[in-house]
Design an enzyme around this catalytic site. Structure first.
Site, mmCIF file in Angstrom:
data_model
loop_
_atom_site.group_PDB
_atom_site.id
_atom_site.type_symbol
_atom_site.label_atom_id
_atom_site.label_comp_id
_atom_site.label_asym_id
_atom_site.label_seq_id
_atom_site.Cartn_x
_atom_site.Cartn_y
_atom_site.Cartn_z
ATOM 1 N N ASP A 55 -9.377 -9.156 9.512
ATOM 2 C CA ASP A 55 -8.864 -7.817 9.191
ATOM 3 C C ASP A 55 -9.860 -6.680 9.431
ATOM 4 O OD1 ASP A 55 -6.658 -6.263 8.275
ATOM 5 O OD2 ASP A 55 -7.595 -6.031 6.319
ATOM 6 N N SER A 102 -0.129 -3.183 11.892
ATOM 7 C CA SER A 102 0.439 -4.300 11.138
ATOM 8 C C SER A 102 1.666 -4.859 11.864
ATOM 9 C CB SER A 102 0.787 -3.866 9.716
ATOM 10 O OG SER A 102 1.784 -2.892 9.781
ATOM 11 N N LYS A 134 -9.446 -2.100 1.809
ATOM 12 C CA LYS A 134 -9.115 -0.930 2.622
ATOM 13 C C LYS A 134 -9.880 0.310 2.157
ATOM 14 C CE LYS A 134 -5.954 -3.239 4.892
ATOM 15 N NZ LYS A 134 -6.168 -3.624 6.295
ATOM 16 N N TYR A 147 -1.192 -3.817 -7.142
ATOM 17 C CA TYR A 147 -0.966 -4.558 -5.897
ATOM 18 C C TYR A 147 -2.221 -4.528 -5.010
ATOM 19 C CZ TYR A 147 0.116 -5.573 -1.159
ATOM 20 O OH TYR A 147 0.035 -6.099 0.097
ATOM 21 N N HIS A 204 -10.662 -1.662 11.821
ATOM 22 C CA HIS A 204 -9.566 -2.532 11.364
ATOM 23 C C HIS A 204 -9.372 -3.630 12.418
ATOM 24 C CE1 HIS A 204 -5.079 -2.642 9.921
ATOM 25 N NE2 HIS A 204 -5.793 -3.540 9.313
ATOM 26 N N ARG A 252 1.939 -12.215 -0.426
ATOM 27 C CA ARG A 252 0.604 -12.500 0.116
ATOM 28 C C ARG A 252 -0.017 -13.773 -0.432
ATOM 29 N NH1 ARG A 252 -1.709 -8.400 3.681
ATOM 30 N NH2 ARG A 252 -0.130 -6.798 3.714
ATOM 31 N N CYS A 285 1.668 -7.262 14.067
ATOM 32 C CA CYS A 285 1.396 -7.645 15.459
ATOM 33 C C CYS A 285 0.646 -8.965 15.551
ATOM 34 C CB CYS A 285 0.602 -6.552 16.167
ATOM 35 S SG CYS A 285 1.541 -5.049 16.458
ATOM 36 N N ARG A 328 0.852 -1.186 0.000
ATOM 37 C CA ARG A 328 0.000 0.000 0.000
ATOM 38 C C ARG A 328 0.890 1.239 0.000
ATOM 39 N NH1 ARG A 328 -2.069 1.007 4.245
ATOM 40 N NH2 ARG A 328 -1.396 -0.646 5.631
HETATM 41 C C1 OXD Z 1 -2.802 -4.107 6.198
HETATM 42 C C2 OXD Z 1 -3.359 -5.292 5.499
HETATM 43 O O1 OXD Z 1 -1.867 -3.492 5.692
HETATM 44 O O2 OXD Z 1 -4.274 -5.904 6.045
HETATM 45 O O3 OXD Z 1 -3.326 -3.768 7.261
HETATM 46 O O4 OXD Z 1 -2.886 -5.612 4.404
HETATM 47 MN MN MN Z 2 -5.107 -4.862 7.701
#
Ligand code: OXD
Ligand code: MN
Length: 600
Positions: A280, A251, A209, A200, A229, A377, A253, A71
């Site tokens: 998520d 992220s 998102k 991406y 989130h 991913r 964690c 991102r």
């Molecule tokens: C993030 C994802 O970046 O879930 O939070 O990809």
């Molecule tokens: Mn996320």
């Protein structure tokens, strides 16, 4: 042929066609035949690579441009008419100016290409909490990923009906993947997303998102619900009752790991089980009984591959065994399977690394290179998950008992504590922060504020977002979920983690559930309710988590907390208020209260 009579959709698609000038327009009905043909086409052009269909049935492989692997927050915009409505955590541009600038980039961008029109539902079709989106794109990779991540196809239009204008308009073109002209732009007041020059995941799967967090958080503010989130999990207790919990972490964690937790042996024997509703995103709304109900708007997992293995997350690994799309992992050319760092200790000798070079994986990794991109991913259907909740498709969602916040903190923050009430819990969410890891660029151990783990995803002014949290608390009253903070990452003087984490986090969930039920006491401290040391069950890990270690895990150090409060005051004043974020007085009052309690 369009799949709907809804003139709002048809008119908007016509406008996008006039702008992008594609050679063909294909409406995605979601049928098996159509998807199969698209898979074949992507394989024939080299856009996707077919993996070993015996070992990984239905699985495909894709590589993005090396300049396009994550991102891009610095190129992500919230375009509201008034700048102050985007607030200090977002890049802003006037919507008309942005439309004009991007229209030039989109003009004719799909010449010679096909435009795919994707209808999709975020949330189970027919759920009162679900919302419809339409994404137009020139990427088959996007279509195939959206098929996994959303409920995609003609049924989504059925849900919209013939007259409604309530759908999110998403325009995506990979254009020529030029990072200099890459834009991810949300126009919340127009229910519109424009994304260009990326291919991406997070930038182009616009349901995720862009819609389910940025646009939806704005919608939630106006319509009385919350887009967060957060993972959603259910813990089944020995008596058969299932308690649902949501959790927000920045992220790196371990959100997906917690969502798919496998309880330790002792708990399993007693009959505990954990079920995944989402990993998520959570959409949450008060139900008829006044409690807060959550759905996972997504239909799959877009998980980080490196680090996923039999030990860290066997459920996630299992998810990737069929009908999955892998992006930017490494290929094992001997049997056309995939590999990533920490999958196992055997990198393939005959490998192709994520950028496409053929290498000897053993030598290559021994030299310190990674075969898979750190942000590579898997896109896997939720139904592949061995512990998927039976309520995953429940249109009403699941009732939430507890909300957990957390971050990666070497010191200061105890293993777990509970807020005194919703307002204090909102303060705790606003104070979420995490220390950077070696995996990210920049210095290690730097504290980054990430309120509610939503910093990159709040589609409006963060001050108004906090005010919305407070309003939701007022609406929910005594039916509100209890709010907790956890820290799995406390370290000793030598930098070793002192809590085992992973499945053992069940022990903390256990205490949280008992607090929700009112069956365990707590110690009242300056920062919140902490467990009595004997109330965290360490059966089976007594050697590792000794009473001394437990003291450290539950310590509230006055000096460190005084610093923490000073930093929060600085953050509210300098990073938020001075930059146009209206920090609610109630949150300042929480700071004052913690400070007073510390000094008592
Ligand atoms: C993030 C994802 O970046 O879930 O939070 O990809
Ligand atoms: Mn996320």
């Amino acid at each position: 042929m369009s799949l709907t009579n809804n003139q709002n959709v048809i008119k908007w698609v016509d406008e996008m066609v006039a702008l992008c000038k594609p050679e063909n327009v294909v409406w995605i009905d979601g049928s098996a035949e159509q998807l199969d043909a698209l898979r074949k086409e992507a394989i024939s052009t080299g856009e996707m690579i077919e993996l070993n269909q015996e070992k990984l049935p239905g699985c495909l492989y894709h590589r993005t441009n090396p300049n396009d692997v994550a991102r891009v927050e610095d190129r992500t915009f919230i375009c509201t008419r008034k700048k102050e409505d985007a607030g200090p955590t977002n890049n802003w541009c006037d919507p008309q100016e942005m439309y004009a600038k991007l229209s030039k980039l989109y003009d004719g961008v799909m010449k010679g290409r096909t435009m795919y029109v994707i209808p999709y539902s975020m949330g189970p079709i027919g759920s009162p909490l679900a919302k419809v989106g339409v994404e137009v794109t020139d990427s088959i990779y996007v279509v195939l990923n959206m098929n996994i991540m959303t409920r995609m196809g003609a049924d989504a239009f059925k849900n919209l009906g013939d007259v409604s204008d309530d759908f999110v308009r998403g325009l995506h073109s990979k254009a020529d993947v030029n990072p200099e002209e890459r834009y991810i732009v949300q126009f919340p007041e127009d229910n519109t997303i424009w994304s260009i020059n990326s291919a991406y995941g997070g930038n182009v799967l616009l349901g995720k998102k862009c819609f389910a967090l940025r646009i939806a958080s704005f919608q939630g503010k106006n319509e009385g619900w919350m887009a967060e989130h957060m993972l959603i999990l259910g813990v089944k207790k020995p008596d058969g009752e299932i308690k649902y919990i949501t959790a927000a972490f920045p992220s790196a964690c371990g959100k997906t790991n917690l969502a798919m937790l496998i309880p330790p042996e002792g708990y399993k024997k007693d009959g505990y089980e954990v079920f995944t509703v989402g990993d998520d995103i959570a959409w949450m709304k008060p139900g008829e009984d006044g409690r807060l109900y959550a759905i996972n708007p997504e239909n799959g997992f877009f998980g980080v591959a490196p680090g996923t293995n039999e030990k860290s997350n066997p459920n996630a690994l299992h998810c990737t065994m069929k009908d999955t799309i892998f992006t930017n992992v490494a290929l094992n050319n001997d049997d056309m399977t995939v590999w990533w760092e920490k999958l196992d200790k055997n990198p393939p000798v005959n490998a192709t690394e994520w950028k496409g070079a053929k290498v000897n994986g053993v030598e290559y990794t021994a030299e310190g290179n990674t075969l898979a991109h750190p942000n590579s991913r898997f896109t896997a259907p939720a139904t592949n998950c061995p512990c998927i909740s039976s309520e995953f498709n429940n249109p009403a969602g699941v009732p939430i008992s507890a909300i957990i916040f957390g971050g990666r903190r070497a010191s200061t923050t105890p293993l777990v504590y509970q807020s005194f009430d919703w307002t204090h819990g909102t303060y705790m969410g606003s104070a979420v922060s995490s220390e950077t890891t070696a995996a990210a660029t920049g210095a290690v151990g730097v504290l980054r504020h990430d309120p509610m783990a939503m910093k990159p995803f709040i589609g409006y002014n963060v001050g108004d977002y906090w005010a919305h949290w407070l309003e939701m608390g007022e609406k929910l009253g005594d039916k509100a979920p209890k709010i907790f903070n956890v820290n799995w990452f406390k370290q000793d003087e030598n930098g070793n983690f002192i809590w085992p984490g992973f499945g053992d986090n069940m022990r903390v969930l256990d205490w949280i559930i008992k607090r929700c039920e009112g069956t365990v006491d707590a110690v009242e401290t300056a920062i919140g309710y902490l467990p009595k040391k004997e109330d965290i069950n360490v059966e089976g890990i007594e050697d590792e988590v000794t009473p001394e270690i437990m003291d450290k895990l539950l310590d509230v150090d006055k000096e460190l907390w005084t610093k923490e409060i000073a930093e929060m005051r600085r953050y509210y004043n300098d990073d938020i208020k001075a930059k146009g974020g209206n920090v609610p007085e109630a949150l300042y009052a929480e700071l004052d209260k913690i400070e007073a309690r510390l000094n008592k």
